[in-house]
Design an enzyme around this catalytic site. Structure first.
Site, short mmCIF file in Angstrom:
data_model
loop_
_atom_site.label_atom_id
_atom_site.label_comp_id
_atom_site.label_asym_id
_atom_site.label_seq_id
_atom_site.Cartn_x
_atom_site.Cartn_y
_atom_site.Cartn_z
N PHE A 222 -2.52 6.60 9.71
CA PHE A 222 -1.84 6.60 8.40
C PHE A 222 -0.80 5.50 8.30
CE2 PHE A 222 -3.07 11.06 9.34
CZ PHE A 222 -4.12 11.15 8.44
N ARG A 304 4.69 -5.51 -0.84
CA ARG A 304 3.69 -4.71 -1.55
C ARG A 304 4.34 -3.85 -2.64
NH1 ARG A 304 -1.83 -3.48 -1.24
NH2 ARG A 304 -2.24 -4.80 0.56
N THR A 434 -1.42 -8.42 2.15
CA THR A 434 -0.65 -9.32 1.29
C THR A 434 -0.38 -10.64 2.01
OG1 THR A 434 1.33 -8.20 2.08
CG2 THR A 434 0.42 -7.46 -0.01
N GLU A 706 -6.26 3.89 0.94
CA GLU A 706 -4.91 4.14 0.44
C GLU A 706 -4.82 4.54 -1.03
OE1 GLU A 706 -3.96 0.23 2.14
OE2 GLU A 706 -2.00 1.09 2.59
#
Ligand code: MTE
Ligand code: HPA
Ligand code: MOS
Length: 750
Positions: A222, A304, A434, A706
């Site tokens: 996660f 992000r 990113t 996600e």
């Protein structure tokens, strides 16, 4: 195709770090950690612990042969504290013992003398004192200042969201053992095998080729094992290097909760300006990210947040600024959504604020402002293949939003002490790291003489179904049965220089590399078949494990074809590299085209609040989701349900608490509540949006890891709407999680 791990998991046969048979001579490592959040170390006395039963030795920073440095993006984090402590739970030494129990006993005997220093846990305080991880960043488009002058309605406020414990079922852990000629093997529960290898090499002062990292699977990551698995792996590597013995460390749950960073708490200010007809004309926000005591992945997470500050809406004038604030919490880190959810919570709060003040439905404002093709994101990427409106419209039509709302109104009219609330949560999430450089992957394919196939990629299985998808990609690309395909562990000697399995991009990146490798092998095999059968290349095809000539099935079968190719000394192996095309980003301008594509969807959440007690239930969540063309609906639905529930947990019940002294108070499952079977939605109804998929997605099947977490944000606003139905004068605050205590205060406050 069924998840290839299903049977092993259910039977308990799947292998995790703690299941590896223990080698003779293994030492058990245990970190000795700080019990202050900010302090100067005067003296540590290990003498009693060193003499305790079963203690082999205790390693400190003085024993490190290379650099005492584990920072990934910024070199600002020691593996073991030297003379200052920056967070509660920071490792100071590594105890090596004949058993974990004996290590624990000895740990109690270590004495430390410190001088306590001022502890900061609040990011706004850190900003005031100019304690920043790096200078702030701003994304902007249009002209906010002039536009606010022309807005019919302006609302300003504050929105806070708390952190979140990853609570992977398998805690952090690693096992290292020495090989010959200074070689070191590390088995690690990590999302980033290369990060472990690179950092271990730096700390041990050896070249990366001396270290082989191997990962079978994780019992959940996660994001919590993207960067933070590294320190534990490096601890065992260091200990193994020094002692020349196998060293194992599987972290106890309470130590894990205490020592590791979590989702970043954010404290943010917003200002939103709307026209007479509810078009959002301008949006301004300032984000204070609680980074903790070192950078870890915070700079990337911060980025992000900025990328997702306007969620699925088109806003022509935007200025968003983010501060990465250095506090005395454990360094916060990646967590499903990676800063995106924190940014999206703020714009949703701003819209809720506007809707309530203007007396319109939030969904009216949401709907009017949804993104469309040709719109520009504040970071310069132009929207194409947009599914914001399609998923919104389809969810509203398929689930009949008016009827649902009417049901809520009717229920609320008939019930005094129970109130229902409903909320829509559209999502738009960018797919790609990113950091453009990270968007590449490699795969290695071996076809063995008997026609069986072994594949390796840089991707890590953590429960998201990656391995199943990779087997599927292979079977599809070769056109053979999936039964012939075996996926190997993730290993830095077989696949080098991997990006972590993260950003939901693992199956896209590694799957595309696999397809390339397989295409090369297939081209060679078809040449063999052409020679063998004496036909032209264009007449040939390979389907269902057979060669076809002019569309007719021939007798030449996969196994024969492989056998002939092998006899003819044809290469049956291939290693291939894939790098996402098109994407780029210029940080000096904060503009570019950073994402391969976006994932869209909309959720409709209904909740019931018990207005006497402040407790609530999530009745149902109805979702239209943009899977592209899902390559495995079972796996993908599992991701939607898991992500949604994790998002609801973050927004409603998971409450991280730190004392003013920086100590984690919610350090066990008795004090930190995550959704259980009683608190998940009573029903979850997911309908796939029909689209053509996206070419940059593996087999047109979009990334799914996600994005669904952010559907959970809808629960916050649904509960708030229920509270408003009971107490129309309630003071709206945006301070997640919306725990029953806060709900109760809102129900009876003004
Ligand atoms: N699903 C399970 N079961 N376990 C996990 O640890 N991690 C999530 C998501 N889904 C996770 C999960 C996170 S944070 C990411 S980035 C993606 O899976 C990573 O895998 P992918 O790139 O293959 O989607
Ligand atoms: N997502 C997840 N992990 C990352 C990213 C990202 O965008 N960038 C660097 N690590
Ligand atoms: Mo996921 S937070 O990108 O590991």
């Amino acid at each position: 195709m069924k998840n290839i791990d299903a049977v092993g998991h259910v039977r308990g046969e799947s292998i995790y770090v703690d299941d590896i048979p223990v080698r003779v001579g293994t030492l058990f490592a245990l970190a000795y950690c700080s019990s202050s959040a900010h302090a100067r170390i005067n003296r540590v006395d290990y003498s009693k612990a060193e003499e305790a039963e079963g203690i082999h030795r205790i390693i400190t920073h003085k024993d490190i042969p290379g650099e005492n440095q584990i920072g990934g993006i910024i070199l600002d984090e020691p593996l073991l504290a030297v003379d200052e402590i920056h967070f509660w739970g920071q490792p100071i030494a590594i105890i090596l013992a004949e058993s974990e129990y004996l290590a624990r006993q000895a740990r109690k005997l270590i004495e430390i003398d410190v001088e306590e220093l001022h502890v900061i846990t609040n990011p706004r305080e850190a900003r005031k004192q100019n304690k920043l991880i790096h200078p702030p960043r701003t994304f902007s488009i249009g002209d906010v200042d002039n536009t606010f002058n022309k807005c019919a309605h302006i609302f300003e406020g504050r929105a806070d969201s708390n952190g979140q414990e990853h609570l992977y079922i398998e805690t952090q852990g690693a096992y290292a053992y020495p090989g010959e000629n200074d070689k070191l093997f590390i088995v690690s529960s990590t999302q980033g095998p290369t990060a472990v290898q690179r950092t271990a090499a730096r700390v041990l002062s050896v070249p990366m080729h001396q270290i082989e990292v191997d990962v079978t699977r994780l019992g959940g990551g996660f994001g919590g094992k993207e960067d933070q698995a590294t320190s534990f792996a490096v601890m065992v590597a260091l200990a193994s290097k020094i002692t020349k013995r196998p060293v194992k460390y599987v972290v106890h749950r309470m130590d894990d909760m205490k020592m590791t960073g979590k989702r970043h708490p954010y404290s943010s200010d917003y200002k939103i300006g709307l026209s007479e007809d509810y078009k959002i004309l301008a949006y301004e926000a300032t984000f204070h990210q609680n980074a903790g005591a070192a950078a870890d992945l915070s700079p990337a997470v911060l980025e992000r947040t900025l990328f997702h500050a306007t969620n699925a809406y088109f806003i022509p004038n935007v200025k968003v600024t983010a501060y990465s604030c250095k506090t005395n919490l454990p360094p916060n880190t990646a967590f499903r959504g990676f800063g995106g959810p924190q940014g999206m919570f703020v714009i949703e709060s701003a819209i809720q604020h506007a809707a309530r003040s203007l007396g319109v439905k939030k969904r009216t404002i949401q709907h009017i402002n949804l993104l469309d093709n040709g719109n520009e994101f504040p970071y310069g990427q132009v929207v194409d293949q947009c599914q914001a409106k399609t998923s919104w419209n389809e969810s509203n039509e398929k689930f009949n939003i008016e009827k649902l709302e009417f049901g809520v109104l009717k229920f609320n009219a008939e019930n005094k002490l129970y109130k229902k609330g409903i909320a829509c949560m559209p999502i738009c999430f960018g797919i790609s790291f990113t950091n453009t450089m990270m968007n590449n992957a490699r795969a290695l394919v071996h076809v063995y003489q008997d026609g069986s196939v072994g594949i390796s990629t840089g991707g890590v299985e953590m429960g998201q179904g990656l391995n199943t998808k990779m087997v599927q990609v292979t079977a599809e690309a070769f056109n053979i049965s999936a039964k012939r395909v075996k996926i190997e562990t993730t290993n830095t000697t077989r696949i080098a220089n991997t990006s972590p399995s993260a950003a939901s991009a693992t199956s896209d990146l590694n799957g595309k590399a696999l397809q390339k490798a397989i295409r090369s092998i297939m081209t060679r095999l078809l040449l063999v078949a052409r020679q063998e059968l004496g036909v032209e290349y264009h007449q040939l095809d390979f389907k269902n494990e057979h060669i076809f000539i002019d569309g007719e099935k021939s007798d030449l079968h996969w196994e024969q074809l492989i056998s002939i190719a092998h006899q003819q000394r044809v290469n049956l192996s291939e290693h291939a590299h894939y790098a996402t095309p098109i994407i780029h980003f210029d940080k000096s301008k904060e503009k570019g085209h950073p994402f391969a594509y976006h994932v869209y969807g909309n959720s409709i959440t209904t909740v019931t609040v018990d207005c006497l007690r402040g407790i609530y239930e999530i009745d149902d969540v109805k979702i239209v989701h943009d899977f592209g063309k899902s390559m495995n609906m079972d796996v993908d639905l599992g991701q939607i349900e898991g992500g949604l529930v994790q998002g609801i947990g973050w927004m409603t019940m998971e409450e991280l608490a730190y004392g003013d002294d920086g100590r984690l108070l919610s350090n066990a499952l008795s004090t930190y509540k995550i959704p259980d079977i009683y608190s998940v939605p009573k029903t979850i109804d997911v309908k796939p949006l029909k689209t053509d998929g996206h070419d940059l997605a593996i087999l047109k099947s979009k990334a799914v890891g996600e994005p669904p977490l952010m559907y959970g944000i809808g629960a916050y606003f649904a509960i708030q709407n229920a509270v408003l139905a009971f107490n129309p004068n309630a003071n709206l605050v945006f301070d997640a999680p919306f725990t029953p205590e806060k709900v109760l205060l809102a129900l009876y406050g003004e």
